[in-house]
Design a protein around this motif. Sequence first.
Motif, PDB file in Angstrom:
ATOM      1  N   GLY A 115       1.162  -1.599   0.388  1.00  0.00           N
ATOM      2  CA  GLY A 115       0.113  -0.121   0.280  1.00  0.00           C
ATOM      3  C   GLY A 115       1.501   0.543   0.267  1.00  0.00           C
ATOM      4  N   ARG A 116       1.966   0.897   0.554  1.00  0.00           N
ATOM      5  CA  ARG A 116       2.935   1.953   0.346  1.00  0.00           C
ATOM      6  C   ARG A 116       4.476   1.943   0.880  1.00  0.00           C
ATOM      7  NH1 ARG A 116       5.106   3.862   5.236  1.00  0.00           N
ATOM      8  NH2 ARG A 116       3.508   3.770   7.132  1.00  0.00           N
ATOM      9  N   THR A 117       5.404   2.973   0.857  1.00  0.00           N
ATOM     10  CA  THR A 117       6.128   2.061   1.346  1.00  0.00           C
ATOM     11  C   THR A 117       6.766   2.410   2.519  1.00  0.00           C
ATOM     12  OG1 THR A 117       9.378   2.306   0.951  1.00  0.00           O
ATOM     13  CG2 THR A 117       8.098   5.185   0.701  1.00  0.00           C
ATOM     14  N   PHE A 118       7.514   1.576   3.002  1.00  0.00           N
ATOM     15  CA  PHE A 118       7.200   1.382   4.508  1.00  0.00           C
ATOM     16  C   PHE A 118       8.348   1.594   4.868  1.00  0.00           C
ATOM     17  CE2 PHE A 118       3.335  -0.108   7.057  1.00  0.00           C
ATOM     18  CZ  PHE A 118       2.585   0.098   5.805  1.00  0.00           C
ATOM     19  N   SER A 119      10.228   1.777   3.784  1.00  0.00           N
ATOM     20  CA  SER A 119      11.337   1.722   4.443  1.00  0.00           C
ATOM     21  C   SER A 119      11.735   2.794   4.908  1.00  0.00           C
ATOM     22  CB  SER A 119      12.359   1.894   2.219  1.00  0.00           C
ATOM     23  OG  SER A 119      11.451   3.320   2.260  1.00  0.00           O
ATOM     24  N   MET A 120      10.986   3.586   5.112  1.00  0.00           N
ATOM     25  CA  MET A 120      11.981   5.024   6.226  1.00  0.00           C
ATOM     26  C   MET A 120      11.273   4.763   7.715  1.00  0.00           C
ATOM     27  SD  MET A 120      13.661   6.527   4.323  1.00  0.00           S
ATOM     28  CE  MET A 120      13.804   8.577   5.504  1.00  0.00           C
ATOM     29  N   ASP A 121       9.727   3.579   7.924  1.00  0.00           N
ATOM     30  CA  ASP A 121       9.635   3.440   9.008  1.00  0.00           C
ATOM     31  C   ASP A 121      10.337   2.248  10.124  1.00  0.00           C
ATOM     32  OD1 ASP A 121       6.007   3.038   8.307  1.00  0.00           O
ATOM     33  OD2 ASP A 121       7.672   4.632   8.306  1.00  0.00           O
ATOM     34  N   PHE A 122       9.915   3.157  11.302  1.00  0.00           N
ATOM     35  CA  PHE A 122      10.491   1.787  12.526  1.00  0.00           C
ATOM     36  C   PHE A 122       9.566   1.144  12.592  1.00  0.00           C
ATOM     37  CE2 PHE A 122      13.136   2.105  16.467  1.00  0.00           C
ATOM     38  CZ  PHE A 122      12.617   1.196  17.060  1.00  0.00           C
TER      39      PHE A 122
ATOM     40  N   ILE B 202      13.735  -2.477  15.001  1.00  0.00           N
ATOM     41  CA  ILE B 202      14.695  -1.757  14.166  1.00  0.00           C
ATOM     42  C   ILE B 202      14.431  -0.972  13.792  1.00  0.00           C
ATOM     43  CG2 ILE B 202      13.702  -3.042  12.731  1.00  0.00           C
ATOM     44  CD1 ILE B 202      16.188  -4.741  11.240  1.00  0.00           C
ATOM     45  N   THR B 203      15.406  -0.250  13.647  1.00  0.00           N
ATOM     46  CA  THR B 203      15.273   1.057  12.568  1.00  0.00           C
ATOM     47  C   THR B 203      15.159   1.172  11.519  1.00  0.00           C
ATOM     48  OG1 THR B 203      18.031   1.119  12.757  1.00  0.00           O
ATOM     49  CG2 THR B 203      16.513   2.352  14.750  1.00  0.00           C
ATOM     50  N   TRP B 204      15.154   2.132  10.148  1.00  0.00           N
ATOM     51  CA  TRP B 204      14.891   2.106   9.074  1.00  0.00           C
ATOM     52  C   TRP B 204      16.241   0.944   8.135  1.00  0.00           C
ATOM     53  CZ3 TRP B 204      17.512   5.062   5.072  1.00  0.00           C
ATOM     54  CH2 TRP B 204      18.421   5.710   5.557  1.00  0.00           C
ATOM     55  N   SER B 205      16.854   1.452   8.627  1.00  0.00           N
ATOM     56  CA  SER B 205      18.141   1.711   8.410  1.00  0.00           C
ATOM     57  C   SER B 205      18.648  -0.440   8.200  1.00  0.00           C
ATOM     58  CB  SER B 205      19.390   2.632   8.626  1.00  0.00           C
ATOM     59  OG  SER B 205      19.513   1.989   9.451  1.00  0.00           O
TER      60      SER B 205
ATOM     61  N   LYS C  64      10.979 -21.629  22.788  1.00  0.00           N
ATOM     62  CA  LYS C  64      10.620 -22.557  24.430  1.00  0.00           C
ATOM     63  C   LYS C  64       9.019 -22.126  24.475  1.00  0.00           C
ATOM     64  CE  LYS C  64      14.695 -20.010  26.685  1.00  0.00           C
ATOM     65  NZ  LYS C  64      15.093 -18.906  27.874  1.00  0.00           N
ATOM     66  N   PRO C  65       8.585 -23.501  25.693  1.00  0.00           N
ATOM     67  CA  PRO C  65       7.321 -22.851  25.275  1.00  0.00           C
ATOM     68  C   PRO C  65       6.501 -21.781  25.468  1.00  0.00           C
ATOM     69  CG  PRO C  65       7.756 -25.512  26.061  1.00  0.00           C
ATOM     70  CD  PRO C  65       9.951 -24.198  26.168  1.00  0.00           C
ATOM     71  N   GLU C  66       7.198 -20.745  26.243  1.00  0.00           N
ATOM     72  CA  GLU C  66       7.134 -19.571  26.961  1.00  0.00           C
ATOM     73  C   GLU C  66       6.950 -18.361  25.857  1.00  0.00           C
ATOM     74  OE1 GLU C  66       8.678 -21.531  28.500  1.00  0.00           O
ATOM     75  OE2 GLU C  66      11.306 -20.205  28.877  1.00  0.00           O
ATOM     76  N   ASP C  67       7.161 -18.641  24.605  1.00  0.00           N
ATOM     77  CA  ASP C  67       7.518 -18.212  23.190  1.00  0.00           C
ATOM     78  C   ASP C  67       6.188 -18.391  22.987  1.00  0.00           C
ATOM     79  OD1 ASP C  67      10.806 -19.083  23.011  1.00  0.00           O
ATOM     80  OD2 ASP C  67       9.771 -17.378  23.420  1.00  0.00           O
ATOM     81  N   THR C  68       4.887 -19.322  23.188  1.00  0.00           N
ATOM     82  CA  THR C  68       4.255 -19.558  22.284  1.00  0.00           C
ATOM     83  C   THR C  68       3.192 -18.541  22.399  1.00  0.00           C
ATOM     84  OG1 THR C  68       3.670 -22.101  22.582  1.00  0.00           O
ATOM     85  CG2 THR C  68       2.087 -20.936  22.028  1.00  0.00           C
ATOM     86  N   ALA C  69       2.681 -17.578  21.118  1.00  0.00           N
ATOM     87  CA  ALA C  69       1.738 -16.399  21.439  1.00  0.00           C
ATOM     88  C   ALA C  69       1.610 -15.901  19.404  1.00  0.00           C
ATOM     89  CB  ALA C  69       3.058 -15.748  21.673  1.00  0.00           C
ATOM     90  N   VAL C  70       0.351 -15.230  19.733  1.00  0.00           N
ATOM     91  CA  VAL C  70      -0.085 -14.570  18.712  1.00  0.00           C
ATOM     92  C   VAL C  70       1.161 -13.622  18.328  1.00  0.00           C
ATOM     93  CG1 VAL C  70      -1.721 -13.831  16.938  1.00  0.00           C
ATOM     94  CG2 VAL C  70      -2.030 -14.927  18.965  1.00  0.00           C
ATOM     95  N   TYR C  71       2.097 -13.570  16.735  1.00  0.00           N
ATOM     96  CA  TYR C  71       2.775 -12.356  16.777  1.00  0.00           C
ATOM     97  C   TYR C  71       1.977 -11.421  15.573  1.00  0.00           C
ATOM     98  CZ  TYR C  71       6.380 -15.149  19.347  1.00  0.00           C
ATOM     99  OH  TYR C  71       7.370 -15.793  20.590  1.00  0.00           O
ATOM    100  N   TYR C  72       2.172 -10.620  16.308  1.00  0.00           N
ATOM    101  CA  TYR C  72       2.283  -9.127  15.391  1.00  0.00           C
ATOM    102  C   TYR C  72       3.226  -7.938  14.763  1.00  0.00           C
ATOM    103  CZ  TYR C  72      -2.773 -10.397  17.602  1.00  0.00           C
ATOM    104  OH  TYR C  72      -3.453 -11.302  17.845  1.00  0.00           O
ATOM    105  N   CYS C  73       2.963  -8.195  13.797  1.00  0.00           N
ATOM    106  CA  CYS C  73       4.281  -6.758  13.359  1.00  0.00           C
ATOM    107  C   CYS C  73       3.375  -5.495  13.420  1.00  0.00           C
ATOM    108  CB  CYS C  73       4.589  -7.362  11.814  1.00  0.00           C
ATOM    109  SG  CYS C  73       3.683  -7.215  10.775  1.00  0.00           S
ATOM    110  N   ALA C  74       4.884  -4.340  13.502  1.00  0.00           N
ATOM    111  CA  ALA C  74       4.034  -3.635  13.126  1.00  0.00           C
ATOM    112  C   ALA C  74       5.087  -2.148  12.950  1.00  0.00           C
ATOM    113  CB  ALA C  74       3.688  -2.175  14.927  1.00  0.00           C
ATOM    114  N   ALA C  75       4.204  -0.745  12.550  1.00  0.00           N
ATOM    115  CA  ALA C  75       5.484   0.297  11.740  1.00  0.00           C
ATOM    116  C   ALA C  75       4.732   1.446  12.636  1.00  0.00           C
ATOM    117  CB  ALA C  75       4.693   0.278  10.627  1.00  0.00           C
ATOM    118  N   GLN C  76       4.974   2.303  12.598  1.00  0.00           N
ATOM    119  CA  GLN C  76       5.845   3.164  13.355  1.00  0.00           C
ATOM    120  C   GLN C  76       6.751   4.934  12.020  1.00  0.00           C
ATOM    121  OE1 GLN C  76       6.913   4.095  17.339  1.00  0.00           O
ATOM    122  NE2 GLN C  76       7.462   6.156  16.389  1.00  0.00           N
ATOM    123  N   ARG C  77       5.393   5.628  11.642  1.00  0.00           N
ATOM    124  CA  ARG C  77       6.100   6.314  10.433  1.00  0.00           C
ATOM    125  C   ARG C  77       6.978   7.397  11.044  1.00  0.00           C
ATOM    126  NH1 ARG C  77       0.431   7.922   8.252  1.00  0.00           N
ATOM    127  NH2 ARG C  77       0.215   8.198   9.985  1.00  0.00           N
ATOM    128  N   SER C  78       7.761   8.188   9.884  1.00  0.00           N
ATOM    129  CA  SER C  78       8.723   8.619  10.486  1.00  0.00           C
ATOM    130  C   SER C  78       8.124   9.641  10.656  1.00  0.00           C
ATOM    131  CB  SER C  78       8.954   9.390   9.236  1.00  0.00           C
ATOM    132  OG  SER C  78      10.489  10.383   9.697  1.00  0.00           O
TER     133      SER C  78
END
Length: 117
Positions: free
Chosen positions: A24-31, A49-52, A85-99
Amino acid sequence: QLQASGGGLVQTGGSLRLSCAASGRTFSMDFMGWFRQAPGKEREFVAAITWSGGSTYYADSVKGRFTISRVNAKNTMYLQMNTLKPEDTAVYYCAAQRSGASQYDYWGQGTQVTVSS
């Protein structure tokens, strides 16, 4: 939008690699970051992770086992998870923070990771 994938069922000590594809848009500058939520628990920070890609950040619980990375040319972020490990069991989400934004403002739908003992 963000699309997380790569989750699944793995035994203790195993590995998985999660992907987060942006569209939908570029996320290359997002944290960008990964979060997880286990049943009955609040969502918690996993890695960022930072944008770079020059700087990365990890929760103490995953430091040394998980590696976050990104390929901006593919508008994709990854989370390599080793020694699970078993304690890593979870739903994992990714997220972006625009500049310039003060918080994460794009979220993926989540992918289930289950680690059996």
